[in-house]
Each structure stands twice: as C-alpha cells, then as structure tokens.
Design an enzyme around this catalytic site. Sequence first.
Site, PDB file in Angstrom:
ATOM      1  CG  HIS A 146      -2.063  -0.894   1.198  1.00  0.00           C
ATOM      2  ND1 HIS A 146      -3.168  -0.652   0.427  1.00  0.00           N
ATOM      3  CD2 HIS A 146      -2.320  -2.057   1.853  1.00  0.00           C
ATOM      4  CE1 HIS A 146      -4.068  -1.624   0.610  1.00  0.00           C
ATOM      5  NE2 HIS A 146      -3.568  -2.493   1.471  1.00  0.00           N
TER       6      HIS A 146
ATOM      7  CG  ASP B  91      -7.053  -3.175   1.551  1.00  0.00           C
ATOM      8  OD1 ASP B  91      -6.333  -4.071   1.085  1.00  0.00           O
ATOM      9  OD2 ASP B  91      -6.733  -2.486   2.531  1.00  0.00           O
TER      10      ASP B  91
ATOM     11  CD  GLU C 261      -5.294  -8.505   4.893  1.00  0.00           C
ATOM     12  OE1 GLU C 261      -5.109  -7.768   3.901  1.00  0.00           O
ATOM     13  OE2 GLU C 261      -4.929  -8.203   6.036  1.00  0.00           O
TER      14      GLU C 261
ATOM     15  CG  HIS D 273      -4.038  -6.839   0.362  1.00  0.00           C
ATOM     16  ND1 HIS D 273      -3.578  -5.683   0.961  1.00  0.00           N
ATOM     17  CD2 HIS D 273      -3.029  -7.265  -0.434  1.00  0.00           C
ATOM     18  CE1 HIS D 273      -2.344  -5.433   0.522  1.00  0.00           C
ATOM     19  NE2 HIS D 273      -1.984  -6.393  -0.309  1.00  0.00           N
TER      20      HIS D 273
HETATM   21 ZN   LIG Z   1      -4.567  -4.207   2.036  1.00  0.00          ZN
END
Ligand SMILES: [Zn+2]
Length: 235
Positions: free
Chosen positions: A143, A150, A208, A211
């Site tokens: 990021h 995300d 995740e 992500h």
């Molecule tokens: Zn993320």
Amino acid sequence: MQKIQLSFLSLLLLLLVAWEQPQKRENPYGLKIVSGMSAYHQLVKENPSQNLVDLEITIKGLRLDIRYATTNNFTGQVIYPSPKAYLRLPAAEALAGIQRELKSIGLGLKIYDAYRPYAVTLKFFEVYPDTTFVASPLTGSKHNRGCAVDLTLIDLASGAEKEMPSTFDDFTEKASHSYRNASPAAIANRQLLREIMTKYGFLPYESEWWHYDFKDWKNYPIMDLSFNECANNKL
Ligand SMILES: [Zn+2]
C-alpha cells in the site's frame, strides 16, 4: 604528519556520522523511502508511470468507502484527513479495465483503501503488531508503494455490497481465500473478484480476500507523502 592524518580521519568520520543521522531519523528501519513532494516529482519526471493518480478521477463510477478516513476501522481512530484513494498510474489503469468489464454484468468495485503513507503503516503496527494482517515496518506495505488495493464487489445499480465470507479487516480465518465455511454465494463472489483481479495483473493475498497487490510493485518505491500533500498537489 600522523597527527594531520588522524585529524583528517576524525573529520571524515564526523562528516559521515552527520550525513547518516538525518536519514536514520527519518527511517529507523533502513528502508529507502520517498518523502516530500520534490523527491516525488523527481521520480515522476524520470518515469511517468510513477504517477500517483486519484482513482475517483481515473475510474468512472467507482465507489469509495475509505474506512481509515472514519472511525469504522480496527484502530477506532480517524487516520486519513480525507476519504481519498490513490494508486500508481498502471495499477489505476488496470483497475479501470476491471470496472469496465464488471459493468457488463451489472457489477462494480468499491475501494476500502489504496495508497497508504508509510507513517500510517508504522502506526498500524503499533496498534496491531501481527504481520499476518498488518505490514511490518521493516518491509513496509505494498500500500505504501501505491500498488495495493483493498476492495470488494458491488451491485452497480443499488451500490449494495455483494456478499463476501467476512467483512473488511476481519482479522480471523474468515478473511482467508481458503475459508470454505461461508455461503455458496459469498464463496462465488470472492472467486469472481479473484479471477477478474488476476486477469488484469493483480496478485491475491491468501490471508485477506479484499487485498490485492499490483504485479509490478517492486518497481515502485515506498512513499511517505501525506494525504494533504497529495491533495494540495492535485495528483
Ligand atoms: Zn490491504
């Protein structure tokens, strides 16, 4: 003669220490970080693909729910001064292609987070020092490179989120791509998002479902430009 040599060496040593210290102060983990707008502009001048672009401007019909600009996130604090989403130009263009393709089946994207200043990664690690869900300050996050996003799927007409196996930032096994104990619809939506993101050059993160990293993230340095700096410079 020896005395002169020694003083020269001491001077050299002093200079080296003086040169080293400001860098260490900025970055206790020894990472190379772009901070300040002039360093960023230099980077973009050398290579225009380093441009950090505003996703709302680049991607038609994109929805944002920037959780770190609200208290509705795992820290319980407002982290970003404004609800903005920025990515490096090639990653933003890839995401625009995904939004276009999804439109043909009545779906769209909603962004929870995109570029994140390095200072925020340090703060997250202080609050939640678990590297499964929060990036280590030693490596930084993708990021921080403007190369991770995300996001989730929405119904384009109503704006309603499609069902997924967990909510965003659910730091449990429900967040994992391998979690099977969810409804068939949630599993299918997670898979659809994975397939289309992968098709356009994003890599899934197994822990995740929300992500994704842009495949060329290594080409983009970690940055510590604040959201205010980004907004003032109309990136
Ligand atoms: Zn993320």
